[in-house]
Design a protein around this motif. Sequence first.
Motif, PDB file in Angstrom:
ATOM      1  N   TYR A  84       0.886  -1.163   0.000  1.00 45.23           N
ATOM      2  CA  TYR A  84       0.000   0.000   0.000  1.00 45.23           C
ATOM      3  C   TYR A  84       0.924   1.212   0.000  1.00 45.23           C
ATOM      4  O   TYR A  84       1.461   1.570   1.048  1.00 45.23           O
ATOM      5  N   LYS A 126       4.092   0.985   2.123  1.00 47.66           N
ATOM      6  CA  LYS A 126       3.925  -0.027   3.177  1.00 47.66           C
ATOM      7  C   LYS A 126       3.798  -1.417   2.560  1.00 47.66           C
ATOM      8  O   LYS A 126       2.790  -1.756   1.923  1.00 47.66           O
ATOM      9  N   ALA A 169       2.882  -5.033   2.481  1.00 51.90           N
ATOM     10  CA  ALA A 169       1.947  -5.830   3.288  1.00 51.90           C
ATOM     11  C   ALA A 169       2.097  -7.326   3.032  1.00 51.90           C
ATOM     12  O   ALA A 169       1.851  -8.138   3.923  1.00 51.90           O
ATOM     13  N   PRO A 213      -0.524 -12.760  13.553  1.00 54.51           N
ATOM     14  CA  PRO A 213      -0.821 -11.585  14.377  1.00 54.51           C
ATOM     15  C   PRO A 213      -1.480 -10.463  13.586  1.00 54.51           C
ATOM     16  O   PRO A 213      -1.378 -10.417  12.359  1.00 54.51           O
ATOM     17  N   SER A 214      -2.122  -9.586  14.309  1.00 53.77           N
ATOM     18  CA  SER A 214      -2.795  -8.450  13.693  1.00 53.77           C
ATOM     19  C   SER A 214      -1.820  -7.683  12.797  1.00 53.77           C
ATOM     20  O   SER A 214      -0.671  -7.432  13.185  1.00 53.77           O
ATOM     21  N   GLY A 215      -2.261  -7.383  11.587  1.00 48.92           N
ATOM     22  CA  GLY A 215      -1.412  -6.619  10.669  1.00 48.92           C
ATOM     23  C   GLY A 215      -0.447  -7.460   9.855  1.00 48.92           C
ATOM     24  O   GLY A 215       0.350  -6.931   9.085  1.00 48.92           O
ATOM     25  N   CYS A 216      -0.522  -8.810   9.975  1.00 53.84           N
ATOM     26  CA  CYS A 216       0.458  -9.647   9.257  1.00 53.84           C
ATOM     27  C   CYS A 216       0.122  -9.791   7.776  1.00 53.84           C
ATOM     28  O   CYS A 216       0.925 -10.305   7.003  1.00 53.84           O
ATOM     29  N   GLY A 217      -1.119  -9.393   7.383  1.00 54.95           N
ATOM     30  CA  GLY A 217      -1.440  -9.431   5.958  1.00 54.95           C
ATOM     31  C   GLY A 217      -2.523 -10.440   5.576  1.00 54.95           C
ATOM     32  O   GLY A 217      -2.784 -10.639   4.386  1.00 54.95           O
ATOM     33  N   LYS A 218      -3.179 -11.042   6.555  1.00 51.76           N
ATOM     34  CA  LYS A 218      -4.185 -12.089   6.261  1.00 51.76           C
ATOM     35  C   LYS A 218      -5.305 -11.551   5.360  1.00 51.76           C
ATOM     36  O   LYS A 218      -5.644 -12.152   4.346  1.00 51.76           O
ATOM     37  N   SER A 219      -5.906 -10.418   5.778  1.00 55.46           N
ATOM     38  CA  SER A 219      -7.027  -9.890   4.996  1.00 55.46           C
ATOM     39  C   SER A 219      -6.550  -9.384   3.641  1.00 55.46           C
ATOM     40  O   SER A 219      -7.257  -9.529   2.638  1.00 55.46           O
ATOM     41  N   THR A 220      -5.358  -8.798   3.615  1.00 56.20           N
ATOM     42  CA  THR A 220      -4.810  -8.327   2.338  1.00 56.20           C
ATOM     43  C   THR A 220      -4.694  -9.491   1.362  1.00 56.20           C
ATOM     44  O   THR A 220      -5.087  -9.388   0.191  1.00 56.20           O
ATOM     45  N   ASN A 276      -8.036   0.459  -5.502  1.00 51.93           N
ATOM     46  CA  ASN A 276      -7.127   1.236  -4.650  1.00 51.93           C
ATOM     47  C   ASN A 276      -5.865   1.589  -5.456  1.00 51.93           C
ATOM     48  O   ASN A 276      -5.007   0.734  -5.689  1.00 51.93           O
ATOM     49  N   GLU A 306      -3.327   3.142  -4.699  1.00 49.48           N
ATOM     50  CA  GLU A 306      -2.070   3.071  -3.947  1.00 49.48           C
ATOM     51  C   GLU A 306      -1.422   1.692  -4.025  1.00 49.48           C
ATOM     52  O   GLU A 306      -0.238   1.534  -3.752  1.00 49.48           O
ATOM     53  N   HIS A 337      -8.725 -14.804  13.672  1.00 50.51           N
ATOM     54  CA  HIS A 337      -7.843 -14.495  14.804  1.00 50.51           C
ATOM     55  C   HIS A 337      -7.869 -15.617  15.822  1.00 50.51           C
ATOM     56  O   HIS A 337      -7.057 -15.659  16.730  1.00 50.51           O
TER      57      HIS A 337
HETATM   58  N1  ATP Z   1      -6.096   0.122   2.715  1.00 49.80           N
HETATM   59  C1  ATP Z   1      -4.900   0.126   3.324  1.00 49.80           C
HETATM   60  N2  ATP Z   1      -4.055   1.166   3.173  1.00 49.80           N
HETATM   61  C2  ATP Z   1      -2.842   1.187   3.759  1.00 49.80           C
HETATM   62  N3  ATP Z   1      -2.370   0.200   4.542  1.00 49.80           N
HETATM   63  C3  ATP Z   1      -3.163  -0.859   4.743  1.00 49.80           C
HETATM   64  C4  ATP Z   1      -4.472  -0.954   4.156  1.00 49.80           C
HETATM   65  N4  ATP Z   1      -5.026  -2.127   4.537  1.00 49.80           N
HETATM   66  C5  ATP Z   1      -4.114  -2.738   5.328  1.00 49.80           C
HETATM   67  N5  ATP Z   1      -2.998  -1.980   5.460  1.00 49.80           N
HETATM   68  C6  ATP Z   1      -1.778  -2.330   6.213  1.00 49.80           C
HETATM   69  O1  ATP Z   1      -1.280  -3.554   5.661  1.00 49.80           O
HETATM   70  C7  ATP Z   1      -0.836  -4.427   6.689  1.00 49.80           C
HETATM   71  C8  ATP Z   1      -1.615  -5.729   6.598  1.00 49.80           C
HETATM   72  O2  ATP Z   1      -2.976  -5.470   6.943  1.00 49.80           O
HETATM   73  P1  ATP Z   1      -4.089  -6.590   6.946  1.00 49.80           P
HETATM   74  O3  ATP Z   1      -5.385  -5.931   7.250  1.00 49.80           O
HETATM   75  O4  ATP Z   1      -3.989  -7.402   5.719  1.00 49.80           O
HETATM   76  O5  ATP Z   1      -3.621  -7.495   8.179  1.00 49.80           O
HETATM   77  P2  ATP Z   1      -4.401  -8.593   8.992  1.00 49.80           P
HETATM   78  O6  ATP Z   1      -3.420  -9.674   9.282  1.00 49.80           O
HETATM   79  O7  ATP Z   1      -5.632  -8.990   8.271  1.00 49.80           O
HETATM   80  O8  ATP Z   1      -4.748  -7.784  10.320  1.00 49.80           O
HETATM   81  P3  ATP Z   1      -5.963  -7.942  11.344  1.00 49.80           P
HETATM   82  O9  ATP Z   1      -5.822  -9.310  11.904  1.00 49.80           O
HETATM   83  O10 ATP Z   1      -5.699  -6.879  12.356  1.00 49.80           O
HETATM   84  O11 ATP Z   1      -7.224  -7.748  10.569  1.00 49.80           O
HETATM   85  C9  ATP Z   1      -1.032  -3.668   8.002  1.00 49.80           C
HETATM   86  O12 ATP Z   1       0.178  -3.038   8.341  1.00 49.80           O
HETATM   87  C10 ATP Z   1      -2.091  -2.654   7.655  1.00 49.80           C
HETATM   88  O13 ATP Z   1      -1.962  -1.494   8.467  1.00 49.80           O
END
Ligand code: ATP
Length: 268
Positions: free
Chosen positions: A31, A34, A36, A55-62, A74, A76, A221
């Motif tokens: 992004y 950043k 991801a 862990p939170s922020g590791c990129g699962k949802s991405t 997006n 970006e 999670h």
């Molecule tokens: N739309 C976005 N714009 C900028 N950065 C993003 C965006 N979406 C996610 N990120 C960043 O990308 C990284 C991965 O995010 P992601 O949501 O994929 O993690 P996650 O493992 O699903 O987290 P969680 O368990 O907290 O939902 C994080 O650092 C997050 O802040």
Amino acid sequence: MPLVKDQRHSPFIDFPPEASSLAIRGLSLAYGDKQALNNLTLRVPRHRVTAFIGPSGCGKSTLLRVLNRLHDLNDEVVRGGEVRLEGEDIHAPEVAVAELRRRVGMVFQAPNPFPMSIHDNVAFGLRLQGGLSKRKRDDIIEWALRSAALWDEVKDRLRTSAWSLSGGQQQRLVIARTLAVGPEVLLLDEPASALDPISTLKIEELIRNLKSHLTLVLVTHNMQQAARVSDYTAFLQDGELVEYGPTETLFTNPRLARTENYITGRMA
Ligand SMILES: Nc1ncnc2c1ncn2[C@@H]1O[C@H](COP(=O)(O)OP(=O)(O)OP(=O)(O)O)[C@@H](O)[C@H]1O
């Protein structure tokens, strides 16, 4: 399910191409500045449940969102690598995104039924597709609601507002709406995290039942949930795939200390 190489010492499981639905190769995503996702390679087996944990922020949802191109709008986002669905590159210019999203359905954390009746929610995608008689459409609606384990609870009030349902029922309605258009893959992003324990168990049972005809990918999670419902688990950290294996092995006998530290709670 056959594996293609000796898994005893590798932190990565693999499946033969003919047993996989999705093949992700060298996938990176940023992004803006950043990063991801960092060079992920894995195959998702067909008609199994695969969990992404970490862990939170590791990129699962991405990662999940790449699989039906939710990042397309997006500006970006910068992506490298490829994702193939049944061998076809999902980012190829000839791919119609609406058709990809029909084949790869997605259910989000918060139930999001449309402001219309239960019946019309499930009919929505079918009407967009067109070409079906009312009778055929109603048969599919019943099938989808039965597949989502909701039919018995709603069959006498199909014309009432979807918003009159409980949160757990709404989430099963959203699953029925997704199933109605005949997906091959169902992506579930924390589908039960907004629900009470009984509704959560119903969703988990549903996930286990759906794998008879669907490939499911679950972001959660909740490690107990991953252990209860998934066949394979991928552990991500800082955008990297750390370990990927049969769920039972990953939770009872992980190959790597990083995985063990996470699943035993030694790392937040
Ligand atoms: N739309 C976005 N714009 C900028 N950065 C993003 C965006 N979406 C996610 N990120 C960043 O990308 C990284 C991965 O995010 P992601 O949501 O994929 O993690 P996650 O493992 O699903 O987290 P969680 O368990 O907290 O939902 C994080 O650092 C997050 O802040």
